[in-house]
Design a protein around this motif. Structure first.
Motif, short mmCIF file in Angstrom:
data_model
loop_
_atom_site.label_atom_id
_atom_site.label_comp_id
_atom_site.label_asym_id
_atom_site.label_seq_id
_atom_site.Cartn_x
_atom_site.Cartn_y
_atom_site.Cartn_z
N LEU A 130 -17.55 -15.86 -13.80
CA LEU A 130 -17.23 -15.90 -12.38
C LEU A 130 -15.72 -16.06 -12.18
O LEU A 130 -15.15 -15.42 -11.28
CB LEU A 130 -17.96 -17.06 -11.69
CG LEU A 130 -17.63 -17.23 -10.20
CD1 LEU A 130 -18.05 -16.02 -9.39
CD2 LEU A 130 -18.28 -18.50 -9.65
N ASP A 131 -15.08 -16.87 -13.00
CA ASP A 131 -13.63 -17.04 -12.86
C ASP A 131 -12.90 -15.71 -13.05
O ASP A 131 -11.93 -15.41 -12.35
CB ASP A 131 -13.12 -18.08 -13.86
CG ASP A 131 -13.43 -19.50 -13.43
OD1 ASP A 131 -13.79 -19.69 -12.25
OD2 ASP A 131 -13.32 -20.41 -14.26
N GLU A 132 -13.36 -14.90 -14.01
CA GLU A 132 -12.74 -13.59 -14.22
C GLU A 132 -13.08 -12.65 -13.07
O GLU A 132 -12.26 -11.83 -12.66
CB GLU A 132 -13.20 -13.00 -15.55
CG GLU A 132 -12.69 -13.75 -16.76
CD GLU A 132 -13.33 -13.24 -18.04
OE1 GLU A 132 -12.59 -12.80 -18.93
OE2 GLU A 132 -14.58 -13.31 -18.15
N TRP A 133 -14.31 -12.74 -12.58
CA TRP A 133 -14.76 -11.88 -11.47
C TRP A 133 -13.91 -12.14 -10.22
O TRP A 133 -13.46 -11.23 -9.56
CB TRP A 133 -16.24 -12.15 -11.20
CG TRP A 133 -16.80 -11.54 -9.94
CD1 TRP A 133 -16.98 -12.15 -8.73
CD2 TRP A 133 -17.26 -10.20 -9.77
NE1 TRP A 133 -17.54 -11.29 -7.84
CE2 TRP A 133 -17.72 -10.08 -8.44
CE3 TRP A 133 -17.34 -9.09 -10.62
CZ2 TRP A 133 -18.24 -8.89 -7.93
CZ3 TRP A 133 -17.87 -7.91 -10.11
CH2 TRP A 133 -18.32 -7.81 -8.79
N LEU A 134 -13.71 -13.42 -9.89
CA LEU A 134 -12.89 -13.76 -8.72
C LEU A 134 -11.41 -13.58 -9.02
O LEU A 134 -10.62 -13.20 -8.15
CB LEU A 134 -13.16 -15.20 -8.29
CG LEU A 134 -14.55 -15.50 -7.76
CD1 LEU A 134 -14.70 -17.00 -7.49
CD2 LEU A 134 -14.84 -14.71 -6.48
N GLY A 135 -11.01 -13.87 -10.28
CA GLY A 135 -9.62 -13.70 -10.68
C GLY A 135 -8.66 -14.46 -9.79
O GLY A 135 -8.92 -15.58 -9.34
N ASP A 136 -7.56 -13.81 -9.48
CA ASP A 136 -6.54 -14.46 -8.65
C ASP A 136 -6.94 -14.58 -7.19
O ASP A 136 -6.19 -15.19 -6.40
CB ASP A 136 -5.22 -13.68 -8.75
CG ASP A 136 -4.50 -13.99 -10.05
OD1 ASP A 136 -4.70 -15.09 -10.58
OD2 ASP A 136 -3.74 -13.12 -10.53
#
Length: 439
Positions: free
Chosen positions: A159-165
């Motif tokens: 999820l952190d990569e999906w949302l990213g910045d």
């Protein structure tokens, strides 16, 4: 589906083939390639706060249960019995210790595991039958600052990569105050529109342009004495990360002013210095500004009103809208109630402004019933030349919120997901910004 999605979207110049809003084959591909592979918003943690509490919702057209287990873990699993397929839970929300299918009495725990059924001995004496093979199918679950997301795709990035910045921008509404956020009880609505789900999602991802015309009448009672709806490219931006998009200006409470509640605006001004100290001036000014945002593919919100909603697909020409009001937990109860009433007056099924939008989205969809009409392209060409005035903003940044930049990047992401065979074929922007809110 016979076409490559990339042939239906020209994101560089800005045209979109109308068939993506109408064609049943394209819609079926969306359920497989977009909704079954994305991280989808399913709940706010405050909706399943206590062990045993649950809600039911949808991931694409898949009905799911979101349940808090005894250990505090939030689980998400299909709401369909693996025995004969019947729906396991019919309630929108509640509390319980298990979910029991009406058909044959198969019972499942808060983690979706099969616990028992009538005449269980018959199964236990069946060679090869194992209870652990017949639980409700579970999804991967992760949260970001109160928002719970799930995906059924094992290959999807975190999820952190999906949302990213995009997390850096999300903190402007999710981490503006100490204590976290909550969805207001009693502030939820559900409605159905005869429109393709992408029209409202693309409206929220970057279309402030429509407010200058569509909302002139609806905003007159509150903004008329101040000169009506005012939107300018000075001091405003569009930002996009992995197809998620946010258009906004630096007005701090521009959206909130539309609700016409002086006490509410007085409270927001009283919090401006503290929020600025926490987030920095740039993100603090986003808190209630003239803005809208979409987390790809179908989760959108309006800062200022703090209405959050999902656009649940129900076929190529029908969308079910689930909406809630999000506020800081530590906000005074009287102010919370003012936000609840303000968002209901503006962006609810009977709200002054949402009715204007719904009519447009429905006619934009149904106009494509004509064969000649749906074989035309739509114009997303607005891309005024402008310099990015603020350095250090993560993601793809365009100066000026009057632009089609975010919508073009939304459809670029849509086409990438529609055409990619696996997640290995899809680019993901690497986060570079610090996600913590406080500076």
């Amino acid at each position: 589906m016979t076409h490559k999605a990339a042939d239906l979207v020209d994101w560089t110049f800005g045209t979109v083939d109308r068939r993506i809003f109408w064609d049943p084959a394209i819609y079926e591909r969306e359920l497989e390639r977009v909704f079954a592979r994305s991280w989808l918003f399913v709940a706010h943690e405050s909706q399943v706060e206590l062990p045993g509490s649950f809600i039911t919702t949808y991931m694409g057209e898949d009905s799911v249960i979101v349940a808090r287990a005894g250990a505090g873990t939030i689980n998400v699993f299909l709401n369909s019995c693996p025995h004969r397929g019947n729906r396991v839970c019919f309630a929108d929300s509640g509390e319980g210790r298990q979910f029991t299918c009406n058909y044959h009495g198969w019972a499942f725990g808060l983690d979706g595991a099969l616990k028992k059924m009538p005449k269980m001995g018959l199964y236990k004496s069946t060679p090869g039958f194992r209870m652990e093979d017949w639980g409700l199918k579970r999804a991967r679950v992760a949260s970001y600052k109160g928002l719970v997301f799930a995906t059924f795709c094992e290959e999807a990035p975190s999820l952190d990569e999906w949302l990213g910045d995009f997390r850096w921008y999300l903190d402007a509404v999710l981490d503006a105050e100490d204590g976290g956020t909550e969805f207001l009880p009693g502030g939820a609505t559900r409605s159905v529109m005869k429109c393709n789900w992408k029209f409202p999602a693309d409206n929220f991802v970057g279309d402030i342009y429509h407010a200058l015309w569509t909302h002139l009448g609806g905003s007159e009672p509150t903004l008329g004495r101040h000169g009506g709806v005012k939107v300018d490219n000075a001091g405003s931006y569009q930002v996009s990360v992995n197809g998620h998009g946010w258009e906004f200006n630096d007005s701090f409470l521009g959206n909130a002013a539309t609700m016409g509640d002086r006490e509410l605006l007085r409270y927001m001004r009283s919090r401006q210095d503290a929020i600025t100290a926490r987030l920095g001036r740039f993100r603090a000014n986003m808190w209630g500004s003239v803005a809208s945002a979409t987390i790809f593919p179908n989760f959108s919100f309006l800062p200022g009103y703090f209405t959050f909603r999902t656009f649940q697909p129900k076929g190529p020409t029908q969308t079910e809208i689930h909406a809630w009001t999000l506020v800081p937990k530590n906000m005074p109860e009287e102010i919370k109630d003012r936000f609840r009433r303000g968002s209901m007056r503006t962006f609810s099924p009977s709200g002054l402004l949402e009715m204007d939008d719904g009519e447009n989205w429905e006619h934009s969809t149904t106009a494509n019933a004509g064969w000649v009409t749906r074989n035309q392209r739509l114009c997303y060409a607005m891309a005024p030349i402008g310099e990015v005035e603020q350095e250090g903003l993560p993601g793809s940044v365009s100066a000026g919120q009057l632009s089609d930049a975010n919508q073009r990047l939304f459809y670029k992401r849509w086409a990438q997901m529609m055409d990619a065979e696996t997640w290995a074929d899809m680019p993901v922007e690497v986060p570079v910004a610090e996600p913590e809110a406080a500076e």
